[in-house]
Motif scaffolding. Structure first.
Motif, mmCIF file in Angstrom:
data_model
loop_
_atom_site.group_PDB
_atom_site.id
_atom_site.type_symbol
_atom_site.label_atom_id
_atom_site.label_comp_id
_atom_site.label_asym_id
_atom_site.label_seq_id
_atom_site.Cartn_x
_atom_site.Cartn_y
_atom_site.Cartn_z
ATOM 1 N N LEU A 73 0.825 -1.205 0.000
ATOM 2 C CA LEU A 73 0.000 0.000 0.000
ATOM 3 C C LEU A 73 0.860 1.256 0.000
ATOM 4 C CD1 LEU A 73 -2.926 -0.903 2.422
ATOM 5 C CD2 LEU A 73 -2.811 -1.069 -0.065
ATOM 6 N N ARG A 74 2.035 1.175 0.585
ATOM 7 C CA ARG A 74 2.958 2.319 0.521
ATOM 8 C C ARG A 74 3.301 2.618 -0.943
ATOM 9 N NH1 ARG A 74 6.483 3.625 5.189
ATOM 10 N NH2 ARG A 74 5.625 2.617 7.039
ATOM 11 N N ARG A 75 3.549 1.562 -1.692
ATOM 12 C CA ARG A 75 3.867 1.769 -3.107
ATOM 13 C C ARG A 75 2.687 2.390 -3.846
ATOM 14 N NH1 ARG A 75 6.723 -3.264 -2.433
ATOM 15 N NH2 ARG A 75 4.878 -4.459 -3.075
ATOM 16 N N ASP A 76 1.487 1.890 -3.564
ATOM 17 C CA ASP A 76 0.301 2.442 -4.222
ATOM 18 C C ASP A 76 0.094 3.908 -3.853
ATOM 19 O OD1 ASP A 76 -0.119 -0.019 -5.332
ATOM 20 O OD2 ASP A 76 -1.705 -0.615 -3.932
ATOM 21 N N ALA A 77 0.251 4.212 -2.554
ATOM 22 C CA ALA A 77 0.074 5.592 -2.109
ATOM 23 C C ALA A 77 1.108 6.506 -2.752
ATOM 24 C CB ALA A 77 0.160 5.674 -0.586
ATOM 25 N N ALA A 78 2.342 6.031 -2.839
ATOM 26 C CA ALA A 78 3.410 6.839 -3.442
ATOM 27 C C ALA A 78 3.117 7.101 -4.917
ATOM 28 C CB ALA A 78 4.754 6.136 -3.279
ATOM 29 N N GLN A 79 2.615 6.091 -5.611
ATOM 30 C CA GLN A 79 2.293 6.281 -7.023
ATOM 31 C C GLN A 79 1.162 7.296 -7.201
ATOM 32 O OE1 GLN A 79 4.047 5.011 -9.657
ATOM 33 N NE2 GLN A 79 5.428 4.351 -8.019
ATOM 34 N N THR A 80 0.187 7.255 -6.293
ATOM 35 C CA THR A 80 -0.896 8.241 -6.338
ATOM 36 C C THR A 80 -0.349 9.649 -6.152
ATOM 37 O OG1 THR A 80 -2.499 6.635 -5.490
ATOM 38 C CG2 THR A 80 -3.047 8.974 -5.234
ATOM 39 N N LEU A 81 0.556 9.799 -5.199
ATOM 40 C CA LEU A 81 1.155 11.112 -4.944
ATOM 41 C C LEU A 81 2.004 11.566 -6.122
ATOM 42 C CD1 LEU A 81 2.086 10.586 -1.208
ATOM 43 C CD2 LEU A 81 0.520 12.331 -2.075
ATOM 44 N N CYS A 82 2.686 10.623 -6.768
ATOM 45 C CA CYS A 82 3.473 10.987 -7.950
ATOM 46 C C CYS A 82 2.571 11.543 -9.046
ATOM 47 C CB CYS A 82 4.232 9.769 -8.467
ATOM 48 S SG CYS A 82 5.661 9.313 -7.460
ATOM 49 N N ALA A 83 1.445 10.881 -9.256
ATOM 50 C CA ALA A 83 0.511 11.358 -10.279
ATOM 51 C C ALA A 83 0.004 12.753 -9.930
ATOM 52 C CB ALA A 83 -0.657 10.375 -10.409
ATOM 53 N N GLU A 84 -0.290 12.980 -8.650
ATOM 54 C CA GLU A 84 -0.734 14.308 -8.228
ATOM 55 C C GLU A 84 0.373 15.336 -8.430
ATOM 56 O OE1 GLU A 84 -1.971 13.970 -4.197
ATOM 57 O OE2 GLU A 84 -3.729 12.729 -4.652
ATOM 58 N N GLY A 85 1.612 14.962 -8.099
ATOM 59 C CA GLY A 85 2.735 15.882 -8.267
ATOM 60 C C GLY A 85 2.975 16.233 -9.718
ATOM 61 N N GLU A 86 2.873 15.251 -10.600
ATOM 62 C CA GLU A 86 3.080 15.502 -12.024
ATOM 63 C C GLU A 86 1.991 16.421 -12.584
ATOM 64 O OE1 GLU A 86 3.116 11.483 -13.269
ATOM 65 O OE2 GLU A 86 5.101 11.084 -12.420
ATOM 66 N N THR A 87 0.754 16.204 -12.131
ATOM 67 C CA THR A 87 -0.335 17.082 -12.570
ATOM 68 C C THR A 87 -0.113 18.509 -12.088
ATOM 69 O OG1 THR A 87 -1.901 15.229 -12.539
ATOM 70 C CG2 THR A 87 -2.827 17.453 -12.448
ATOM 71 N N ALA A 88 0.325 18.653 -10.840
ATOM 72 C CA ALA A 88 0.581 19.990 -10.290
ATOM 73 C C ALA A 88 1.726 20.677 -11.036
ATOM 74 C CB ALA A 88 0.903 19.888 -8.801
ATOM 75 N N PHE A 89 2.759 19.917 -11.391
ATOM 76 C CA PHE A 89 3.883 20.502 -12.122
ATOM 77 C C PHE A 89 3.434 21.003 -13.496
ATOM 78 C CE2 PHE A 89 7.485 19.785 -15.113
ATOM 79 C CZ PHE A 89 8.258 20.861 -14.690
ATOM 80 N N GLU A 90 2.600 20.222 -14.167
ATOM 81 C CA GLU A 90 2.083 20.644 -15.466
ATOM 82 C C GLU A 90 1.258 21.925 -15.359
ATOM 83 O OE1 GLU A 90 -0.051 17.296 -16.886
ATOM 84 O OE2 GLU A 90 1.747 16.087 -17.274
ATOM 85 N N ALA A 91 0.655 22.124 -14.169
ATOM 86 C CA ALA A 91 -0.135 23.341 -13.955
ATOM 87 C C ALA A 91 0.719 24.462 -13.353
ATOM 88 C CB ALA A 91 -1.322 23.039 -13.034
ATOM 89 N N ALA A 92 2.048 24.258 -13.311
ATOM 90 C CA ALA A 92 2.995 25.247 -12.772
ATOM 91 C C ALA A 92 2.769 25.517 -11.289
ATOM 92 C CB ALA A 92 2.916 26.551 -13.567
#
Length: 694
Positions: free
Chosen positions: A327-346
């Protein structure tokens, strides 16, 4: 009736009390069967609102007489096993044996149920006693015409409610009990057996269906009981509650009709470490078969429990220790997706917070480290980018994207030799990758970049100020302390240790002997102590209180003290007199209104000579989300041309070299003063601002 009045009972009293119209086969009886904390009080309140149905909180009257036939399950002063043997011996002498006893129990219970109905004037009696799950078959034999309602609820919700209501979320305390633990261990099996035994006399209803569609479910129950549906039943708050002290006295009275707010309440209870593990074990104990026959899917319940824990961890790392590695891996992947989306939005602050949190949750998350490296590289922070990409490559050297990014960054930093080593290491694990092989061949050997200057050649000057905007681990070796670098453990030391070193080097490297220097604050100044006699030191300390020392006095450390706050424009401090003004952990104590901030800046400007230098170390706090930063820091960057540009908070969070006090250091040195936990307070760091008077 008191025992001493038994001899006064007349020959017709029992018949009168039992009411001639009461059917001893139980056609006027309804048994509501459930486990404790399954919602039976709610259903009882709804059914109790029917004009033909009478109920009391929980009678329990059938348990004692029916358990008298059982070898186990009863403890008494008179020795229940012996009593059971004696009863068996007695019944063996009767022509009908046990059937005679059950007939007697039927007669006794009929008197009691009949009397209850007679006093109420209603036709049906509802007995809601959760522990009847132990005697369902016996009840059916005693009252073959009775109706049964089986109320089933999500076993995890029942488990959580029992833990929360009676055991303060302590599974060990629950397991130490016999009754409650037995309910959870054996109750569902007993109910499934009971459903089969009573057959058409029973109807099964699920709590989840009841609260989501009460009209439909109650109408089905009324058909089973052969009574007309009364719409007012749903608004149970308008009817008189059953008399008695048992049942849910907390949740049900809060509302006047069925609500869905408790459906997912179990999620919050079972995400605590011990409760989560106990819930997992409970699901395994029940197994696919029992759960499936109850109408629930073990895999779905497992997944729902895991999702609840992961969601809680994503919002608060309080539950991180509970989270298993998958579940740590799953949670980390979710956060990565959120981080990548935020980066694309500057939204860099949000992106960095998500990605660094992903690494805290799963330290092996190469995707998060790679993303951080890419963001840093995109922001022009090449060395920080290389650090993060190297971290990602160490986590997963088989990942081609990371290997390409790291080698590209090294090449851009003129470190072709290191880039070649990265390609070679990747190829040792993925030898068939043609693209990487061609890159490896194309890379020419090159001279390595010169090493950073050592401690002896380092000087903290205006040219190097930008690299010292916030505290970093590498600073310790560069800054040093007289006469040699301090041997302090940087993973357990005070923030002041770092700030003392910084200001020591600021003074030592920028001011020749005899310079006039003012320290703001510093009631016990280690910087002045180390350098006393080399410079003319002044200290601006907080104003004196009644009975304190004179306003101006020589100090044992070799400094002249003025008792006044900065921003008060004290005339004891001459204009344009000082070559340097500095402070450590002092200015963040000032009020944050714009008038005060401007006065501080103007006063420092007044005191400095033209070309004079000013340096100030502020305590800041890096929290799980956001930073605690005094308003004077952005004010200085906005209103003064500082020698070090402002560093965004996301950059500090992303920097592997960033340094703050450790948990053990904080708890040992600061928590006794702050009275706040490390998590609530945040990681103490130093933010440093340098400028020169034009």
């Amino acid at each position: 009736m008191n025992p001493e009045n038994l001899d006064k009972l007349g020959p017709n009293d029992v018949k009168t009390a039992s009411q001639p119209s009461f059917d001893r086969d139980g056609s006027q009886l309804v048994f509501l069967i459930s486990l404790p904390r399954s919602g039976s009080t709610l259903l009882q309140r709804v059914l109790g609102g029917h004009p033909e149905l009478h109920t009391v909180s929980e009678p329990w009257i059938m348990l004692h007489p029916l358990y008298a036939l059982r070898w186990s399950g009863v403890q008494t002063e008179y020795d229940a096993p012996l009593a059971r043997q004696a009863l068996r011996d007695f019944l063996d002498e009767l022509p009908e044996g046990e059937a005679t006893y059950l007939q007697a129990v039927r007669e006794m219970a009929s008197v009691l149920y009949g009397a209850a109905l007679q006093s109420s004037g209603k036709r049906l009696f509802l007995d809601k006693t959760p522990r009847y799950h132990h005697i369902i078959g016996d009840l059916h034999r005693v009252f073959p015409k009775a109706k049964f309602i089986f109320l089933i609820r999500n076993p995890l919700a029942v488990f959580a409610s029992v833990l929360d209501s009676w055991f303060q979320n302590n599974p060990d305390a629950l397991k130490a009990t016999s009754d409650h633990y037995c309910d959870l261990r054996d109750g569902w099996h007993n109910i499934l057996v009971g459903i089969r035994e009573v057959g058409a006399a029973g109807i099964t209803i699920r709590y989840e269906d009841l609260v989501q569609n009460p009209e439909k479910e109650v109408e089905a129950l009324c058909r089973h009981l052969q009574v007309q549906m009364a719409p007012e039943m749903i608004e149970y708050g308008k009817s008189v509650p059953p008399k008695g002290s048992f049942g849910d006295q907390i949740g049900v009275p809060k509302h006047s009709h069925p609500v869905t707010e408790s459906l997912d309440k179990w999620r919050q209870t079972l995400i605590k470490p011990a409760s989560y593990q106990a819930a997992k074990e409970y699901l395994t104990f029940l197994g696919d078969d029992v759960l499936g026959r109850l109408g629930y899917n073990k895999e779905q319940l497992d997944s729902s429990l895991d999702s609840s824990l992961m969601e809680a961890t994503l919002s608060s790392e309080e539950f991180l220790d509970t989270l298993p590695q998958p579940l740590r891996r799953d949670a980390a992947q979710t956060l990565c997706a959120e981080g990548e989306t935020a980066f694309e939005a500057a939204q860099l602050d949000t992106a960095i917070e998500s990605l660094t949190k992903a690494i805290r949750i799963d330290p092996s998350c190469a995707r998060a480290a790679n993303d951080l490296g890419a963001i840093l590289w995109n922001s022009g922070e090449i060395q920080m980018a290389i650090d993060r990409l190297a971290q990602a490559f160490a986590m997963d050297p088989r990942d081609k994207t990371t290997a390409l990014n790291l080698s590209d960054a090294l090449i851009a930093d003129r470190r072709e030799g290191d880039a070649r080593k990265v390609c070679l290491h990747y190829l040792s694990l993925q030898p068939d990758d043609q693209e990487m092989f061609e890159r490896f061949c194309a890379l020419a050997e090159s001279n390595e970049r010169q090493a950073d200057p050592g401690v002896e050649s380092f000087r903290l000057t205006p040219q190097s100020f930008p690299d010292f905007t916030y505290s970093r681990r590498s600073h310790f070796a560069l800054l040093g302390l007289p006469p040699e670098p301090s041997a302090d453990d940087i993973d357990n030391c005070d923030l002041k240790t770092y700030q003392d070193r910084l200001m020591y080097r600021f003074v030592l490297d920028n001011f020749p002997p005899g310079s006039r220097l003012l320290e703001i604050g510093g009631s016990h100044s280690r910087v002045i102590e180390w350098l006393k006699g080399r410079h003319e030191f002044w200290r601006l300390d907080k104003p004196a209180t009644a009975g304190s020392a004179p306003t101006e006095s020589p100090d044992a450390q070799g400094s002249r003290v003025v008792r006044a706050p900065i921003g008060a424009f004290s005339r004891e401090l001459p204009d344009s007199y000082f070559d340097g003004v500095f402070s450590l952990s002092t200015l963040q104590q000032a009020p944050e209104d714009s008038t005060t901030l401007k006065a501080i800046c103007d006063d420092i400007h007044r005191l400095l000579k033209p070309g004079g230098l000013s340096a100030h170390a502020f305590d800041i706090q890096m929290k799980d989300s956001g930073f605690g930063i005094h308003a004077l820091i952005p004010y200085l960057h906005q209103h003064i041309q500082t020698l070090n540009p402002a560093k965004p908070t996301w950059l500090m969070r992303a920097d592997l070299d960033a340094w703050g006090m450790s948990r053990q250091g904080y708890e040992r040195l600061w928590q006794p003063i702050t009275k706040q936990s490390f998590k609530d307070f945040g990681v103490p760091m130093s933010y440093n601002v340098f400028w020169a008077k034009n």
